[in-house]
Design an enzyme around this catalytic site. Structure first.
Site, PDB file in Angstrom:
ATOM      1  N   SER A  68      35.612  47.088  84.400  1.00 53.57           N
ATOM      2  CA  SER A  68      36.676  46.120  84.611  1.00 53.57           C
ATOM      3  C   SER A  68      37.794  46.314  83.588  1.00 53.57           C
ATOM      4  O   SER A  68      37.705  47.163  82.708  1.00 53.57           O
ATOM      5  CB  SER A  68      36.118  44.707  84.495  1.00 53.57           C
ATOM      6  N   LYS A  69      38.804  45.510  83.732  1.00 53.51           N
ATOM      7  CA  LYS A  69      39.970  45.558  82.847  1.00 53.51           C
ATOM      8  C   LYS A  69      39.597  45.639  81.371  1.00 53.51           C
ATOM      9  O   LYS A  69      40.146  46.423  80.612  1.00 53.51           O
ATOM     10  CB  LYS A  69      40.807  44.282  83.054  1.00 53.51           C
TER      11      LYS A  69
END
Length: 463
Positions: A239-240
């Site tokens: 994820s980010k």
RNA sequence: GGGCCCUUCGUCUAUCGGUUAGGACACCAGAUUUUCAUUCUGGGAAGAGGAGUUCGACUCUCCUAGGGCCUACCA
């Protein structure tokens, strides 16, 4: 086994950027096709008109292009084939492999909850019923077998079995007549002659349902290979917060596409002890059957190591352009004097750089303009004695050719002449040359600066 | 809840019933060096747990635990 030439495809849905996991899937598809002397195709799965965007299509194409993943034919857009999909569903309806389902959203929701509570797959009551008004709003569902089992001979996972009773009657055509993913993939893969479906792990469940659809059509089921997803360094879904997901971000971080290809190929696949290998080697060695079954974690340190290797090998002019891009992206520009012989400087500075961003950073001390402001640590090094010695060094260096070897020798000779070790003035020299910014070894730093600038910086500091 | 999948050093992996369980990245130590880096040498580090099959299991089977994916008129 089918004697047909191998055809693989990468089928991204354009709802966002090109994820690094998707990029690897694309890479594997291309490698396998090339390895088998087959064809690699690209199909944009844009059947979800709500979420698909042109910007996403562009981002995906750009990402693939950057990575060097090139299809052997023009990309196919799935949405453009909706008529063909609808026609295919009609034949399924005619052969009794599909039915019209008139369940309302609320009824469906209730049915879903009931099924979940009973721990079984959802089934529509319209499976064996016909509405008295055929034009009433409805979807068309697949009528799958209630008995028996469906077996997938997955090329990486091995045999996977599903009981048909656990597979629900998926929607083929929506109320608005638009085809759904599971129907469209099957029809398109068949029409495009795809022989090997290599895709993410998250599709294994669909594999069983799609197999059923193939059988309903009476088509040959392609070979399938489900490759594990890429996780973040901590094992959680990427994820980010792990730093980057989109291939474009990796490009911006100064990674070279060939390094990315090597790293990604090695992630979840291996060929003996080979760590660094060329594209040609990857093609000759790659087989989906050798892909590892378990998910792999992204390891930034190793990616950096691989990238550093390829930077060492890369052409300096090319690196110069990349570095210019990195600097421009920060809204800065290089001084003319530096820009003019950037490639030469890069040859001097790329040793040990883990990304082109590193090279850009190492340029910092060159870019500074005279007179340099020295940081405290550098100032502290400049005692009366050292100043005097540095000014003698400047004279000594004035007659030397400004190349690494002669400078290296000259510094040693000077130290001998002074009757001290290089350590006695080396740190101070570095200080006056760099002002405190990171810099390479003395001879290299001197060479990078050039005679006038280097001597000027020394004189500035000692006078 | 249900279905399916996964599990060897910190990480990526090799091993395809018999190995001192190998390599790479990272890490630690030493050497070189004018700092950092580079380079070189050395080092520590693994079969989730439990049953079973077998003369012999990391390797085959089952169970447990942990993790993941799916369970949409998304793909």
């Amino acid at each position: 086994m089918s004697p047909r030439p191998v055809v693989t495809r990468f089928a991204p849905s354009p709802t966002g950027f090109l994820h690094i996991g998707g990029a690897r899937t694309a890479l594997f598809n291309m490698l396998y096709a090339r390895h088998k002397g087959g064809t690699f195709l690209l199909r944009v799965e844009d059947t979800d008109r709500e979420r698909s965007t042109e910007a996403a299509v562009a981002a995906i194409f750009e990402g693939l292009n950057w990575l060097g993943v090139k299809p052997d034919a023009e990309p196919v857009f799935q949405a453009a084939r909706a008529d063909r999909h609808r026609q295919a569903v009609m034949t399924l309806l005619e052969t009794g492999h599909a039915y019209r389902c008139h369940l309302t959203v609320e009824e469906l929701e209730a049915e879903r909850e009931r099924a979940r509570a009973e721990g079984r797959a959802i089934r529509s009551p319209w499976r064996d019923r016909v509405h008295n008004d055929p034009d009433a709003p409805h979807v068309i569902r697949f009528k799958g077998p209630l008995e028996g089992e469906t077996v997938i001979d997955d090329l990486v996972k091995g045999q996977i079995r599903f009981r048909n009773i656990d597979l629900d009657d998926l929607v083929l055509l929506r109320t608005d007549g638009a085809p759904t993913y599971n129907l469209a993939v099957v029809v398109d893969d068949h029409d495009m002659g795809v022989t090997h479906i290599i895709r993410g792990d998250d599709h294994v469940n669909n594999a069983a349902r799609q197999t059923l659809i193939y059988q309903a059509f009476g088509w040959e089921v392609p070979a399938m290979a489900h490759i594990p997803l890429i996780h973040g360094p901590d094992g959680a879904k990427l994820s980010k917060r792990h730093g980057a997901q989109a291939v474009g971000e990796f490009a911006d971080m100064g990674y070279l596409p060939e390094a990315m290809r090597n790293y990604l190929t090695r992630l979840g696949w291996g060929h003996g002890d080979s760590e660094i290998f060329s594209d040609a080697e990857a093609v000759s060695w790659f087989d989906v059957r050798d892909v590892v079954k378990s998910p792999a974690r992204l390891d930034w340190a190793k990616l950096a190591f691989v990238n550093a290797h390829y930077i060492k090998d890369a052409d300096n002019e090319r690196l110069a352009d990349l570095v210019r891009g990195d600097i421009a992206r920060r809204g800065e520009t290089l001084p003319d004097g530096v820009d003019r012989h950037l490639a030469t400087l890069i040859e001097l500075l790329k040793e040990g750089a883990k990304s082109t961003l590193d090279i850009a950073a190492s340029l910092e001390f060159v870019i500074k303009t005279r007179p340099l402001s020295l940081d405290e640590k550098c100032k502290g090094l400049l005692t009366e004695e050292t100043r005097a010695r540095l000014s003698r060094l400047a004279e000594h260096l004035a007659a030397v050719e400004f190349q690494r070897e002669p400078l290296e020798a000259a510094i040693r000779a000077f130290a001998g002449q002074e009757g001290v070790g290089v350590g006695k003035f080396g740190a101070a020299l570095r200080g006056v040359l760099s002002g405190g910014s990171p810099a390479p070894d003395l001879a290299t730093a001197l060479t990078a600066l050039g005679r006038d600038e280097a001597l000027g910086r020394i004189l500035d500091a000692v006078s």
